[in-house]
Design an enzyme around this catalytic site. Structure first.
Site, PDB file in Angstrom:
ATOM      1  N   ARG A  80       0.816  -1.210   0.000  1.00 20.56           N
ATOM      2  CA  ARG A  80       0.000   0.000   0.000  1.00 20.56           C
ATOM      3  C   ARG A  80       0.852   1.263   0.000  1.00 20.56           C
ATOM      4  NH1 ARG A  80      -2.077  -4.593   2.113  1.00 20.56           N
ATOM      5  NH2 ARG A  80      -4.318  -4.726   2.395  1.00 20.56           N
ATOM      6  N   HIS A 105      -0.516  -2.348  -4.651  1.00 18.71           N
ATOM      7  CA  HIS A 105       0.044  -3.204  -5.701  1.00 18.71           C
ATOM      8  C   HIS A 105       0.028  -2.554  -7.088  1.00 18.71           C
ATOM      9  CE1 HIS A 105       0.744  -6.208  -2.835  1.00 18.71           C
ATOM     10  NE2 HIS A 105      -0.337  -6.952  -2.961  1.00 18.71           N
ATOM     11  N   HIS A 179       3.799 -12.323  -6.361  1.00 14.35           N
ATOM     12  CA  HIS A 179       2.708 -12.605  -5.421  1.00 14.35           C
ATOM     13  C   HIS A 179       2.241 -14.064  -5.507  1.00 14.35           C
ATOM     14  CE1 HIS A 179      -0.776 -11.461  -2.920  1.00 14.35           C
ATOM     15  NE2 HIS A 179      -0.093 -10.341  -2.687  1.00 14.35           N
ATOM     16  N   ASP A 251      -0.125 -10.357   7.661  1.00 14.89           N
ATOM     17  CA  ASP A 251      -0.074  -9.517   6.465  1.00 14.89           C
ATOM     18  C   ASP A 251       0.842  -8.341   6.784  1.00 14.89           C
ATOM     19  OD1 ASP A 251      -0.475  -8.471   3.975  1.00 14.89           O
ATOM     20  OD2 ASP A 251      -2.529  -7.787   4.330  1.00 14.89           O
ATOM     21  N   GLU A 313       6.461 -11.826  -0.112  1.00 15.14           N
ATOM     22  CA  GLU A 313       6.649 -10.708  -1.025  1.00 15.14           C
ATOM     23  C   GLU A 313       7.932  -9.960  -0.655  1.00 15.14           C
ATOM     24  OE1 GLU A 313       2.755  -8.558  -1.305  1.00 15.14           O
ATOM     25  OE2 GLU A 313       2.129 -10.230  -0.020  1.00 15.14           O
TER      26      GLU A 313
END
Length: 349
Positions: A80, A105, A179, A251, A313
């Protein structure tokens, strides 16, 4: 080593192909020229049964929308960007906002939605898929014309390397990653919560309720984020820790230790015997434990269930409050961005 090319669909005016590389050990990787999407990685279990160790769709057409970004190249910026804007060289750039009030993204049409030019490069003991594309000035709000090359290479030592390269004719932001959702049980037999993980990381970045970094680092000691010793992924994924509750699982950006010669991340599945070791030149990895799904049909004829894949990632940190971490993603005019990540596949003895 072998490579195959298969026409799979027509998208607008472009032909979409699936390329498959197979090494001498029968391990293979399949990649679309659309989004550079990894749809399959076939590796053997301890009984020599080859199965897919990534999450993917049953219908190839579902990769066109692909809201979960399965297997795709992410850019210009991964993660983000707070409020979908940034300041660079005294200019303020307003980005497209596709993650609530933030950009995520790369925006509405990121690198995951591009049709890439793909060339096959053969060597004696490895084969590369070299993908090339261009992101034009002010595309999704970013300055500069950006030339990108992403190279997937599979060798006979069961290494998959991904090298990202980019240059721009203006100062801009670049922060690319992949991803792919991994599940070492094979063909999505079991959730990733049963698999074990080790990460060389002492700190994570704190996030807010929208997944944006606040700028604070949190010590992983005595928290669900401490994977410095091998730990089952599901042991603390539903704890009452505030950061876990905000994301409904993992996350978060993990700060990697400054040792690029050893395996920074190691994931194993005890039942199948499979392992995967990751090394990278990046200082962060955002780990996402598939906390939400969009319900598409997967290749094993099940609906897209939570916790059946995990993303690693490798990247620079997302841009958070007060433009924190912005400088990590600045690419100066004429300079070269290069990011490398290697995945080693094997079996425990």
């Amino acid at each position: 080593m072998e490579v195959y090319k298969e026409f799979v669909l027509k998208y607008k005016e472009s032909d979409i192909y699936l390329y498959t590389i197979k090494n001498d050990n029968e391990i293979s990787i399949s990649v679309l020229n659309y989004g550079g999407i990894i749809t399959r990685i076939l590796t053997p279990d301890k009984n020599k049964k080859f199965e897919n160790i990534v999450v993917g769709f049953k219908d190839i057409k579902d990769y066109i929308k692909n809201p979960s970004y399965f297997g795709a190249i992410i850019g210009r910026t991964a993660g983000r960007i707070y409020k979908g804007e940034f300041k660079l060289n005294k200019n303020t750039y307003i980005l497209s906002k596709n993650y609530e009030n933030n950009q995520g993204h790369g925006g509405n049409i990121g690198f995951d939605k591009k049709v890439w030019d793909l060339n096959v490069v053969k060597y004696k003991d490895k084969i590369s898929l070299q993908l090339k594309s261009k992101s034009y000035h002010m595309e999704e709000g970013y300055p500069g014309n950006l030339d990108m090359v992403v190279t997937y290479t599979l060798d006979n030592n069961n290494n998959l390397s991904i090298v990202y390269e980019a240059t721009s004719d203006e100062d801009t932001l670049v922060n690319m990653t992949n991803h792919t959702y991994f599940n070492l049980s094979g063909n999505l037999k079991n959730p990733i919560t049963n698999q074990i993980l080790k990460i060389d990381s002492d700190y994570i970045l704190e996030i807010d309720e929208t997944g944006v970094p606040t700028g604070k680092q949190l010590d992983v000691s005595n928290t669900p984020f401490d994977f410095r010793k091998i730990t089952k992924i599901g042991d603390r994924i539903d704890s009452n820790h505030n950061q876990i509750k905000l994301a409904n699982g993992y996350d978060h950006p993990f700060v990697l230790k400054d040792n690029k010669t050893q395996d920074i991340i190691c994931m194993k599945d005890i039942d199948s015997g499979r392992y995967m070791k990751i090394t990278t030149n990046q200082n962060y990895v955002v780990i996402y434990s598939m906390n939400f799904t969009n319900g598409e049909l997967l290749y094993n004829n099940t609906k897209n269930n939570t916790r059946y894949g995990i993303c690693f990632e490798t990247q620079n940190p997302p841009i958070g409050y007060n433009q924190t971490f912005l400088k990590n993603s600045i690419l100066k005019k004429g300079e070269k961005y290069i990011q490398t990540t290697n995945y080693k596949f094997g079996l425990t003895k």
